[in-house]
Design an enzyme around this catalytic site. Structure first.
Site, PDB file in Angstrom:
ATOM      1  N   LYS A  79      25.823  43.337  -4.769  1.00  5.46           N
ATOM      2  CA  LYS A  79      26.001  43.707  -6.180  1.00  5.46           C
ATOM      3  C   LYS A  79      24.952  42.999  -7.031  1.00  5.46           C
ATOM      4  O   LYS A  79      24.745  41.787  -6.876  1.00  5.46           O
ATOM      5  CB  LYS A  79      27.417  43.317  -6.616  1.00  5.46           C
ATOM      6  N   SER A 153      34.051  47.077 -11.467  1.00  6.19           N
ATOM      7  CA  SER A 153      32.633  47.123 -11.778  1.00  6.19           C
ATOM      8  C   SER A 153      31.725  47.204 -10.558  1.00  6.19           C
ATOM      9  O   SER A 153      30.551  47.547 -10.685  1.00  6.19           O
ATOM     10  CB  SER A 153      32.246  45.882 -12.582  1.00  6.19           C
ATOM     11  N   SER A 177      37.627  44.316  -9.855  1.00  2.00           N
ATOM     12  CA  SER A 177      36.315  44.963  -9.698  1.00  2.00           C
ATOM     13  C   SER A 177      35.833  45.143  -8.269  1.00  2.00           C
ATOM     14  O   SER A 177      34.860  45.854  -8.033  1.00  2.00           O
ATOM     15  CB  SER A 177      35.250  44.208 -10.495  1.00  2.00           C
TER      16      SER A 177
END
Lengths: 455, 58
Positions: A79, A153, A177
């Site tokens: 990420k 996210s 997330s």
């Protein structure tokens, strides 16, 4: 991928070790999927040259007898909120960022286990959202339906896994997330116990709620990644043995879920019971406090980190993210403290719920992934704001720090995945993972299921 | 900052307006509702665990 039954790390590792398949081929296949499925927009940065070079080195090491373990030569995605040396940590934002000089410790540990970083994944800007559509790189699209969100996210990480662009991924989870996009895309995501994995080299959202963890296409793969991220030998785990007891907290967590989510939970209950396990109803006291406690801790903590950036680069933020950061500046100190006190009560409530069971079993999302751009989403016949609906079932376990893992639990009538989560006792992530192996075996492989053995 | 939620909200909205962020108003209104719920939960919890008040001497 040409071999859809070989999407799990645990299945390909023996082939890499025996040189039946090369690390270079794995990386090439992933790069191919990234290229042909570009509309998914899962990546902010693709590290094609370095990944191929690292794959050739891995192949040479394995050829000379230097196989390092099941992650050796396996492409993973990180990420883009997490430092990877030599790349900018953009956080999915147009706010100016800098190039990381070193890897975050979780990345270092994955590399030490032999994993190959294939790229950095797109996300909701600064991890401050649940749909991965407010990002300077354009929205992440769900590979199962490009009109829908991949969740967030860590949407790029889950989308990359679901689309076969990597074999493992790393995400962060402040209110769900990791677990939310896992449910949206039909993959597995682990939020470990709070403070179990180091957050160094990771841009914070809310320091007392932030977690980093592995995302994968099976529980067994998530275990390997988690062990490596701990700095331990990625040797896997055996499933829990004997009769396990699961508790379903129906009140609050199942009051408002769509029919397909309710069916997935009912099927899981039946399957576990028929397999000899015990499933009981229970209650988490004061669970309805969760959104208010969460908000009054998370908002000011996020605003603290961004205060000076907001002064200098306000117009570079996505409008929605900027407004949420501005909102945090208005939370009164006494309410932050008040939320802290109630947070301790919630932690004891979850501890009490877990006192006589091995794990809690509940939905991850109350519905399927929402359509991109939607402000509200239908849940059980009523429209609900997207952000609130997506956080509703996951955020308590960021408030309390208990470990939780999202598992795919089949598809709904709309063809989209539905997910369940297991929550374990404080600091008992390993026990939770053993139970997750058991539950995965019971809920995957049935009609309409996704994930499990074939991702 | 004022302590009652109504006066806090009015002051916060005025401040947001002054800073050129009128679009914050609905978010602040939502925050105010959440703060009211948080304070009610806190009060209720404290009442439930508070020991009985000592009696006034007769």
């Amino acid at each position: 991928m040409s071999a859809p039954d070989l999407r799990r790390i645990v299945d390909i590792a023996p082939l890499v070790r025996s040189k039946a398949i090369s690390a270079t081929k794995l990386v090439e296949n992933c790069l191919h999927e990234i290229a042909v499925q570009q509309p998914v927009n899962a990546f902010t940065t693709v590290l094609e040259a370095s990944a191929l070079e690292e794959a050739r080195e891995a192949d040479a090491q394995i050829a000379s007898g230097g196989w390092r373990g099941p992650l050796h030569g396996v492409p993973v995605a990180i990420k883009d909120l997490i430092d990877v040396a030599g790349t900018r940590t953009t956080s999915g934002s147009a706010v100016p960022s800098v190039e990381a000089r070193t890897d975050a410790p979780v990345v270092t540990r994955l590399r030490e286990a032999g994993a190959i970083v294939i790229g950095k994944t797109n996300l909701h800007e600064f991890a401050y959202g649940t749909t991965s559509e407010e990002t300077a790189f354009g929205p992440v699209r769900n590979p199962l339906d490009l009109s829908r969100s991949a969740g967030g996210s860590s949407g790029g990480s889950a989308a990359a896994l679901a689309a076969g662009m990597c074999f493992g991924a790393v995400g962060t989870d402040t209110g769900g997330s990791i677990r939310i996009p896992s449910a949206a895309c039909g993959t597995v995501g682990l939020k470990p116990t709070y403070d179990e994995l180091p957050l160094t080299g990771i841009v914070p959202l809310s320091g007392s709620f932030d977690h980093v963890g592995p995302m994968a296409r099976s529980v067994a793969d998530a275990i390997l990644l988690f062990q490596a991220m701990q700095g331990a030998e990625p040797g896997g785990l055996e499933p829990g043995v004997g009769r396990l007891t699961f508790g379903i907290p129906y009140r609050y967590f199942c009051d408002r879920v769509d029919d397909d989510v309710a069916s997935a939970l009912a099927r899981a209950r039946t399957a576990l019971t028929e397999a000899g396990h015990v499933v009981v109803d229970l209650e988490i006291a004061h669970a309805e406090w969760t959104p208010d406690v969460y908000l009054h801790v998370m908002l000011p903590e996020a605003s603290w980190y961004h205060a000076s950036l907001l002064e200098r680069h306000a117009s570079s933020y996505s409008p929605g993210v900027r407004l949420r950061l501005e909102m945090g500046r208005y939370v009164k100190a006494e309410d932050y403290v008040r939320a802290g006190h109630l947070r301790a009560v919630l932690r004891e409530s979850v501890n009490a719920a877990l006192a006589d069971v091995d794990a809690l079993l509940l939905p991850t999302l109350p519905m399927a992934a929402p359509v991109l751009g939607a402000q509200t989403v239908p849940v059980a016949g009523k429209q609900e704001p997207v952000r609130g609906a997506m956080l509703r079932l996951t955020q308590l376990f960021n408030v309390t720090g208990h470990p939780s893992i999202a598992l795919p639990a089949g598809k709904g009538g709309d063809g989209m995945p539905r997910g369940l989560q297991l929550v374990g006792r404080e600091a008992a992530t390993i026990s939770l993972l053993r139970a997750a192996l058991v539950v995965e075996r019971q809920i995957s492989g049935g009609a309409g299921s996704v994930g499990g053995g074939t991702g | 900052m004022p302590n009652s939620i109504d006066s806090w909200l009015a002051a916060a909205c005025a401040d947001a307006e002054r800073r050129g962020l009128p679009e914050l108003k609905p978010l602040l209104e939502a925050l105010a509702r959440s703060t009211a719920a948080l304070r009610a939960a806190d009060e209720s919890h404290r009442a439930s665990v508070r020991p009985s008040s000592p009696k006034e001497p007769e």
